[in-house]
Design a protein around this motif. Structure first.
Motif, PDB file in Angstrom:
ATOM      1  N   SER A 175       5.724  -7.024 -16.890  1.00 59.65           N
ATOM      2  CA  SER A 175       7.160  -6.736 -16.892  1.00 59.65           C
ATOM      3  C   SER A 175       7.984  -7.985 -16.628  1.00 59.65           C
ATOM      4  CB  SER A 175       7.480  -5.702 -15.809  1.00 59.65           C
ATOM      5  OG  SER A 175       7.243  -6.262 -14.528  1.00 59.65           O
ATOM      6  N   GLY A 176       7.318  -9.092 -16.249  1.00 59.99           N
ATOM      7  CA  GLY A 176       8.046 -10.294 -15.837  1.00 59.99           C
ATOM      8  C   GLY A 176       8.319 -10.296 -14.354  1.00 59.99           C
ATOM      9  N   ALA A 210       5.474 -12.371  -5.533  1.00 64.86           N
ATOM     10  CA  ALA A 210       6.469 -12.389  -4.462  1.00 64.86           C
ATOM     11  C   ALA A 210       7.639 -13.311  -4.742  1.00 64.86           C
ATOM     12  CB  ALA A 210       5.796 -12.796  -3.146  1.00 64.86           C
ATOM     13  N   VAL A 211       7.468 -14.284  -5.647  1.00 68.11           N
ATOM     14  CA  VAL A 211       8.554 -15.220  -5.919  1.00 68.11           C
ATOM     15  C   VAL A 211       9.411 -14.769  -7.104  1.00 68.11           C
ATOM     16  CG1 VAL A 211       7.295 -17.174  -4.956  1.00 68.11           C
ATOM     17  CG2 VAL A 211       7.069 -16.661  -7.396  1.00 68.11           C
ATOM     18  N   SER A 212       9.095 -13.621  -7.671  1.00 69.84           N
ATOM     19  CA  SER A 212       9.913 -13.098  -8.763  1.00 69.84           C
ATOM     20  C   SER A 212      11.320 -12.806  -8.259  1.00 69.84           C
ATOM     21  CB  SER A 212       9.296 -11.808  -9.322  1.00 69.84           C
ATOM     22  OG  SER A 212       8.044 -12.057  -9.901  1.00 69.84           O
ATOM     23  N   THR A 213      12.290 -13.028  -9.102  1.00 69.31           N
ATOM     24  CA  THR A 213      13.683 -12.800  -8.727  1.00 69.31           C
ATOM     25  C   THR A 213      14.108 -11.394  -9.120  1.00 69.31           C
ATOM     26  OG1 THR A 213      14.546 -13.536 -10.861  1.00 69.31           O
ATOM     27  CG2 THR A 213      14.149 -15.235  -9.176  1.00 69.31           C
ATOM     28  N   PRO A 214      15.170 -10.875  -8.495  1.00 70.94           N
ATOM     29  CA  PRO A 214      15.682  -9.569  -8.901  1.00 70.94           C
ATOM     30  C   PRO A 214      16.022  -9.503 -10.386  1.00 70.94           C
ATOM     31  CG  PRO A 214      16.607 -10.174  -6.791  1.00 70.94           C
ATOM     32  CD  PRO A 214      15.821 -11.372  -7.275  1.00 70.94           C
ATOM     33  N   ALA A 248      14.096  -4.676 -14.977  1.00 67.05           N
ATOM     34  CA  ALA A 248      13.562  -3.531 -15.717  1.00 67.05           C
ATOM     35  C   ALA A 248      12.725  -2.624 -14.825  1.00 67.05           C
ATOM     36  CB  ALA A 248      12.720  -4.013 -16.896  1.00 67.05           C
ATOM     37  N   VAL A 249      12.080  -3.207 -13.812  1.00 67.75           N
ATOM     38  CA  VAL A 249      11.230  -2.431 -12.909  1.00 67.75           C
ATOM     39  C   VAL A 249      12.057  -1.535 -12.000  1.00 67.75           C
ATOM     40  CG1 VAL A 249       9.610  -2.593 -10.978  1.00 67.75           C
ATOM     41  CG2 VAL A 249       9.358  -4.099 -12.952  1.00 67.75           C
ATOM     42  N   PHE A 250      13.166  -2.069 -11.485  1.00 68.14           N
ATOM     43  CA  PHE A 250      13.921  -1.343 -10.466  1.00 68.14           C
ATOM     44  C   PHE A 250      15.189  -0.675 -10.982  1.00 68.14           C
ATOM     45  CE2 PHE A 250      11.375  -4.303  -7.869  1.00 68.14           C
ATOM     46  CZ  PHE A 250      10.759  -3.376  -7.041  1.00 68.14           C
ATOM     47  N   ASP A 251      15.584  -0.918 -12.224  1.00 66.94           N
ATOM     48  CA  ASP A 251      16.742  -0.216 -12.773  1.00 66.94           C
ATOM     49  C   ASP A 251      16.464   1.281 -12.798  1.00 66.94           C
ATOM     50  OD1 ASP A 251      18.528  -2.213 -13.110  1.00 66.94           O
ATOM     51  OD2 ASP A 251      18.460  -2.282 -15.294  1.00 66.94           O
TER      52      ASP A 251
END
Length: 384
Positions: free
Chosen positions: A153-154, A158-162, A167-170
């Protein structure tokens, strides 16, 4: 004889009344399109079935009468029917959230990572302290599963940005169900030098770390359930040696205080997370006071048995013994005729009837901070 106009008015009136009744009975409009669920046996919808280790006492969750009330078959839920999370799904107009380890399930609208018997503290801690009869999965394991689930999903570490995790949290609600009760139970069951205070410190540390990481990744709507009144479960009466001091509602005082103190520290940590992530809505589900409300007023909610186990053996006041050959689901062990009149199902887990009442108390807003309707309102305003 009615005139045509009278007939029309009566028909219209009936139609309006029916529409009103249906509207009142309908669940909330869908404010979220998916839910990610974490927790233990109070939230697990089947992951335990696909793990290699089961809790040492309650081993027979894949056998009737588990599941008898609603599903009419065992679904690897530790109850006679639905759990709180199932009633939450219904209220959100979503299908039940399938277990992550069921790889053929449709997870379009959510996935459940909870594992029965799991702990907040990693398994290595228990091994180090010679506490071996422990389910190896922990809340940290569930976070690892979540990261595996969203690979591609991109949003992968842990260093992934919001922005990368959009797409994961929308449209997503993160639900952290009850966790840490097993951490305390394991040290009580086995006997160890590990203290309740040590468990409290470590369990909340790891729970807070997981929540913090999910928020850093971009979670905007999070519900965290506290511990219930664990001193009211029949097994607590057997585990705490006599003389057992009871509290005002007739439960094991030391166990209820243990859960209450845990929840107070947890709420302080959640307050800190709200300050750190001001754009997120973090709801605390006050299970302790919700359960206390029902135990104090059992008759008001339709219950006639507060402490006696519906599915178990041994008779007496609690009808449960800590022997896997004689607990619910074991050959020859019977369940009561009317589970809806009982609050306790197998000695450690509750009936669908109590899950229904607790979920309604939570959804109505009286036992949550901020209230659950507030979370729905904020989600709707943001266009979730």
């Amino acid at each position: 004889m009615y005139s045509f106009l009278s007939f029309t008015l009566v028909t219209l009136s009936i139609s309006i009344c029916l529409h009103s009744a249906i509207s009142q009975a309908s669940p909330h409009p869908r404010p979220f399109n998916k839910v990610y669920v974490f927790g233990d046996s109070y939230t697990d919808t089947g992951n335990l079935n696909d793990t290699t280790t089961r809790p040492s006492i309650f081993q027979h969750v894949d056998s009737l009468p588990y599941g008898r009330t609603f599903f009419h078959r065992p679904t690897n839920r530790y109850s006679d029917g639905r759990l709180v999370i199932d009633f939450i799904a219904e209220s959100l107009n979503l299908p039940y959230f399938p277990p992550y380890l069921n790889k053929t399930a449709n997870t379009t609208h959510g996935v459940n990572f909870a594992v029965s018997g799991c702990t907040a503290i990693p398994f290595s801690f228990f091994l180090k302290n010679n506490i071996t009869s422990v389910v190896p999965q922990s809340l940290t394991t569930q976070l690892t599963w979540f990261k595996d689930y969203i690979k591609g999903s991109g949003c992968n570490d842990a260093v992934s940005t919001p922005a990368e995790c959009k797409a994961v949290f929308d449209g997503a609600l993160v639900w952290i169900g009850q966790i840490s009760a097993n951490d305390y139970n394991y040290i009580n069951l086995i006997g160890t030098n590990v203290t309740s205070k040590t468990v409290q410190k470590l369990a909340i540390k790891y729970q807070t770390q997981v929540i913090n990481e999910l928020l850093k990744m971009g979670a905007k709507y999070v519900v965290v359930q506290g511990l219930p009144t664990t001193g009211c479960f029949p097994l607590s009466f057997l585990l705490v040696p006599p003389p057992t001091e009871l509290d005002q509602i007739g439960c094991v005082a030391i166990k209820n205080k243990e859960s209450y103190d845990h929840n107070m520290v947890l709420q302080a940590k959640l307050h800190g997370l709200r300050n750190k992530f001001p754009s997120a809505v973090i709801v605390y589900g006050d299970d302790w006071h919700a359960y206390r409300e029902v135990y104090e007023n059992a008759g008001k909610y339709g219950f006639i048995e507060r402490f006696r186990t519906c599915c178990g053996s041994g008779g007496g006041a609690y009808n449960v013994v800590p022997d896997p050959r004689r607990t619910c689901g074991a050959p020859g062990v019977m369940s009561c005729k009317h589970p809806s009149r009982y609050m306790n199902w197998d000695g450690l887990h509750v009936t669908e009837g109590l899950n229904r009442v607790v979920s309604k108390l939570f959804l109505d807003g009286a036992f949550a901070e901020p209230p659950f309707p507030y979370l729905l309102k904020k989600a709707a305003e943001s266009g979730v």
